[in-house]
Scaffold this active site. Structure first.
Site, PDB file in Angstrom:
ATOM      1  N   LYS A   1     -20.437  22.034  15.087  1.00  0.00           N
ATOM      2  CA  LYS A   1     -20.845  20.835  14.729  1.00  0.00           C
ATOM      3  C   LYS A   1     -19.647  20.537  13.518  1.00  0.00           C
ATOM      4  CE  LYS A   1     -24.555  23.110  13.427  1.00  0.00           C
ATOM      5  NZ  LYS A   1     -24.460  24.232  14.218  1.00  0.00           N
TER       6      LYS A   1
ATOM      7  N   GLY B   1     -22.234  27.622   8.149  1.00  0.00           N
ATOM      8  CA  GLY B   1     -21.035  27.745   8.112  1.00  0.00           C
ATOM      9  C   GLY B   1     -20.311  27.098   9.159  1.00  0.00           C
ATOM     10  N   HIS B   2     -19.549  25.821   8.898  1.00  0.00           N
ATOM     11  CA  HIS B   2     -19.032  24.949   9.592  1.00  0.00           C
ATOM     12  C   HIS B   2     -17.624  24.936   9.401  1.00  0.00           C
ATOM     13  CE1 HIS B   2     -23.169  22.355   9.439  1.00  0.00           C
ATOM     14  NE2 HIS B   2     -23.313  23.635  10.155  1.00  0.00           N
TER      15      HIS B   2
HETATM   16  P1  GDP Z   1     -20.670  24.927  13.442  1.00  0.00           P
HETATM   17  O1  GDP Z   1     -21.477  25.941  12.465  1.00  0.00           O
HETATM   18  O2  GDP Z   1     -21.597  24.181  14.649  1.00  0.00           O
HETATM   19  O3  GDP Z   1     -19.976  24.145  12.649  1.00  0.00           O
HETATM   20  O4  GDP Z   1     -19.752  26.168  14.136  1.00  0.00           O
HETATM   21  P2  GDP Z   1     -19.002  27.345  13.437  1.00  0.00           P
HETATM   22  O5  GDP Z   1     -17.738  26.708  12.752  1.00  0.00           O
HETATM   23  O6  GDP Z   1     -19.902  28.292  12.833  1.00  0.00           O
HETATM   24  O7  GDP Z   1     -18.437  27.963  14.932  1.00  0.00           O
HETATM   25  C1  GDP Z   1     -17.570  27.349  15.865  1.00  0.00           C
HETATM   26  C2  GDP Z   1     -16.280  28.171  15.915  1.00  0.00           C
HETATM   27  O8  GDP Z   1     -15.497  27.860  17.203  1.00  0.00           O
HETATM   28  C3  GDP Z   1     -15.225  28.009  14.881  1.00  0.00           C
HETATM   29  O9  GDP Z   1     -14.520  29.048  14.660  1.00  0.00           O
HETATM   30  C4  GDP Z   1     -14.442  26.852  15.228  1.00  0.00           C
HETATM   31  O10 GDP Z   1     -13.148  26.649  14.683  1.00  0.00           O
HETATM   32  C5  GDP Z   1     -14.409  27.185  16.771  1.00  0.00           C
HETATM   33  N1  GDP Z   1     -14.314  25.944  17.791  1.00  0.00           N
HETATM   34  C6  GDP Z   1     -14.815  25.064  17.758  1.00  0.00           C
HETATM   35  N2  GDP Z   1     -14.711  24.123  18.931  1.00  0.00           N
HETATM   36  C7  GDP Z   1     -13.815  25.044  19.610  1.00  0.00           C
HETATM   37  C8  GDP Z   1     -13.419  24.736  20.841  1.00  0.00           C
HETATM   38  O11 GDP Z   1     -13.444  23.960  21.806  1.00  0.00           O
HETATM   39  N3  GDP Z   1     -12.797  26.118  21.590  1.00  0.00           N
HETATM   40  C9  GDP Z   1     -12.528  27.107  20.551  1.00  0.00           C
HETATM   41  N4  GDP Z   1     -11.847  28.135  21.266  1.00  0.00           N
HETATM   42  N5  GDP Z   1     -13.064  27.431  19.536  1.00  0.00           N
HETATM   43  C10 GDP Z   1     -13.782  26.370  18.984  1.00  0.00           C
HETATM   44  P1  IMO Z   2     -24.750  27.003  11.385  1.00  0.00           P
HETATM   45  O1  IMO Z   2     -24.914  25.437  10.534  1.00  0.00           O
HETATM   46  C1  IMO Z   2     -26.128  30.504  13.540  1.00  0.00           C
HETATM   47  C2  IMO Z   2     -29.845  32.344  11.713  1.00  0.00           C
HETATM   48  C3  IMO Z   2     -29.754  33.656  11.155  1.00  0.00           C
HETATM   49  C4  IMO Z   2     -31.034  34.175  11.379  1.00  0.00           C
HETATM   50  C5  IMO Z   2     -32.067  32.966  11.242  1.00  0.00           C
HETATM   51  C6  IMO Z   2     -32.699  33.037  10.068  1.00  0.00           C
HETATM   52  O2  IMO Z   2     -23.416  27.471  10.845  1.00  0.00           O
HETATM   53  O3  IMO Z   2     -25.028  26.749  12.946  1.00  0.00           O
HETATM   54  P2  IMO Z   2     -31.782  32.195   7.488  1.00  0.00           P
HETATM   55  O4  IMO Z   2     -30.643  32.633   6.583  1.00  0.00           O
HETATM   56  O5  IMO Z   2     -32.016  30.838   8.034  1.00  0.00           O
HETATM   57  O6  IMO Z   2     -33.214  32.732   7.089  1.00  0.00           O
HETATM   58  O7  IMO Z   2     -31.670  32.928   8.829  1.00  0.00           O
HETATM   59  O8  IMO Z   2     -30.793  31.881  11.624  1.00  0.00           O
HETATM   60  N1  IMO Z   2     -28.865  31.121  11.275  1.00  0.00           N
HETATM   61  C7  IMO Z   2     -27.735  30.679  11.696  1.00  0.00           C
HETATM   62  N2  IMO Z   2     -27.192  31.116  12.931  1.00  0.00           N
HETATM   63  N3  IMO Z   2     -25.437  29.569  12.798  1.00  0.00           N
HETATM   64  C8  IMO Z   2     -26.292  29.081  11.563  1.00  0.00           C
HETATM   65  O9  IMO Z   2     -25.785  27.990  10.754  1.00  0.00           O
HETATM   66  C9  IMO Z   2     -27.298  29.663  11.161  1.00  0.00           C
HETATM   67  N4  IMO Z   2     -28.185  29.622  10.051  1.00  0.00           N
HETATM   68  C10 IMO Z   2     -29.147  30.654   9.874  1.00  0.00           C
HETATM   69  O10 IMO Z   2     -28.439  34.563  11.693  1.00  0.00           O
HETATM   70  O11 IMO Z   2     -31.069  34.636  12.530  1.00  0.00           O
HETATM   71 MG    MG Z   3     -21.740  28.045  12.022  1.00  0.00          MG
END
Ligand code: GDP
Ligand code: IMO
Ligand code: MG
Length: 434
Positions: A16, A40-41
């Site tokens: 996202k 964690g974005h």
């Molecule tokens: P979010 O929580 O939905 O914002 O996603 P996260 O940041 O937690 O996890 C997504 C991971 O995949 C991060 O390490 C990004 O840098 C990485 N990522 C996002 N898009 C792509 C993609 O198209 N390919 C690859 N290989 N990595 C990606």
């Molecule tokens: P983003 O926005 C993935 C999961 C936790 C646990 C459950 C409940 O980066 O996609 P909490 O801390 O909310 O009580 O945890 O939800 N969880 C996530 N898993 N991405 C997240 O956020 C998450 N936020 C919470 O691992 O299973």
């Molecule tokens: Mg995340």
């Protein structure tokens, strides 16, 4: 002006943050509507990588205001650290960041309660990020929470003490040992810091922005399968992660929702406990984790990996009213000569194409469909015409099954590694033009 929504369709971490950053130049305001520092974005550009927990992912664009909405729960300590890190990196956060007075505060004792309650669950633990999310939302719904706007009131200290004393009674009842000293000092300091940021009556701010014709993007956290109502309860988070959450978490009327961008990985991951019907175990799962770098952006925990779950994805599309799908991490699957999708389940002897009430592991057996892999490096692909035939077939099949177009495809973590599927225009590395 309609408000567009961007959210996750799986168990979070779909990517996202990356896409909000790519879209942000086309929006005047990016507003987070739920969740908290459990998120964690990740955003990658110009060889730099940032992980945001509370600050909306539009913050890297100078003409985009970023709002933390009333539906978010804020740990002031995390917020302070995040603001300071970004300022150090040269991002003018103070000028662009707005915080809703109606957002609830995560107190140090909420984090202790999260840990104490997880410990008591034993084998049944949720796998929470332990950021205090559940206890803070419980207090909100129980009408016992402390809100950001309270820090401007003369009786804030009494309100705070009242809440903390209530929490301590629970901690004592649980027999949970703790020492608040360091956390308390950090918290007090962070509250002072919070007073120096721009606090707003966010629903009025957004209504005025809408009336002035400003473009607004609502940024979700977590994913639909972690939603408090529609996720794999009780292994969920404590907020409404779906489109409806953008209405309650920002004060936006349902009729003013515009496009809904639903993000999903070309496969599936989950971090924490709970059912995951299409999970891959052993070396196959490890291989996907390595290839996708699937380790939590907030906790660093290894993410469980598996194949795409079509009934779950269709369910998420319906719940959210998704108008545009965005498929992420297609590049990761280039390691595979065969791609699988769970297209249905076998459940109590019957074939099911929808999501049953209970997803308990062992009760659902996926029915697999196989696709040939593309087995070539696609991280440099920038136009739809360059997409390998096998990947195009995979995308076409999913679009047909789901009935919603896959408008964008992501082929790497960098902002520039993104392409439009239904136009052969290359996307500007600075972001999209709709
Ligand atoms: P979010 O929580 O939905 O914002 O996603 P996260 O940041 O937690 O996890 C997504 C991971 O995949 C991060 O390490 C990004 O840098 C990485 N990522 C996002 N898009 C792509 C993609 O198209 N390919 C690859 N290989 N990595 C990606
Ligand atoms: P983003 O926005 C993935 C999961 C936790 C646990 C459950 C409940 O980066 O996609 P909490 O801390 O909310 O009580 O945890 O939800 N969880 C996530 N898993 N991405 C997240 O956020 C998450 N936020 C919470 O691992 O299973
Ligand atoms: Mg995340």
């Amino acid at each position: 002006m309609a408000v567009d929504v961007l959210l996750g369709l799986q168990w979070g971490d779909e990517g996202k943050g990356k896409i909000v950053d790519v879209f942000a130049p086309k929006y005047d305001i990016v507003a987070r509507f739920q969740g908290g520092p459990n998120a964690g974005h990740t955003i990658v550009f110009d060889g730099k990588k940032f992980v945001l927990h509370l600050i909306p992912s539009g913050i890297f664009h100078p003409n985009t205001a970023c709002l933390i909405g009333n539906g978010v729960v804020i740990d002031p300590v995390t917020l302070k650290k995040e603001v300071e890190t970004l300022i150090k990196a040269g991002i003018p956060v103070r000028e662009h960041l707005l915080i809703s007075r109606k957002a609830h505060l995560i107190l140090p004792t909420h984090k202790l309660l999260d840990a104490a309650r997880e410990e008591r669950r034993g084998e049944q633990k949720i796998g929470s990020t332990l950021r205090g999310i559940g206890p803070t939302y419980s207090d909100k719904i129980g009408r016992a929470g402390i809100r950001v706007g309270d820090i401007e009131l003369s009786d804030f200290q009494e309100r705070y003490a009242g809440a903390v004393n209530g929490h301590k009674e629970f901690l004592d009842m649980y027999g949970y040992q703790y020492d608040l000293t360091t956390w308390q000092a950090e918290f007090d300091d962070a509250i002072e810091f919070l007073r120096s940021l721009k606090l707003v009556d966010s629903e009025h701010y957004l209504h005025e922005a809408q009336e002035a014709g400003k473009k607004i993007l609502a940024e979700g956290a977590q994913g639909t399968l972690l939603d408090i109502d529609f996720g794999s309860y009780p292994f969920v988070t404590s907020s409404t992660t779906t489109t409806a959450g953008a209405c309650t978490g920002l004060g936006i009327a349902p009729g003013s929702i515009g496009r809904v961008f639903g993000i999903f990985k070309a496969y599936c991951t989950r971090v924490g406990s709970g059912p995951f019907p299409t999970e891959l175990h052993g070396e196959e799962g490890d291989e996907l984790r390595r290839a996708g770098g699937e380790f939590g952006a907030t906790t660093g925990r290894p993410r469980r990996t598996g194949w795409l779950d079509l009934p779950a994805l269709k369910y998420a599309v319906r719940i959210n009213g998704v108008t545009d799908l965005i498929m992420m991490k297609a590049d990761v699957l280039q390691i595979r000569s065969e791609i699988k999708v769970g297209e249905a389940y076998r459940h109590q002897g019957q074939l099911r194409y929808d999501l049953p009430y209970s997803l308990e592991d062992g009760q659902l057996e996926p029915v697999w469909r196989s696709f040939p892999g593309w087995e070539e490096d696609i991280t440099g692909v920038r136009r739809a015409s360059e997409v390998p035939h096998a990947l195009r077939e995979y995308v076409n099949w999913l679009e047909q099954e789901i009935g919603v177009p896959i408008t964008y495809l992501s082929v790497g973590p960098d902002r520039a590694q993104t392409l439009e599927m239904h136009s052969n225009e290359a996307v500007s590395p600075r972001g999209f033009d709709f």
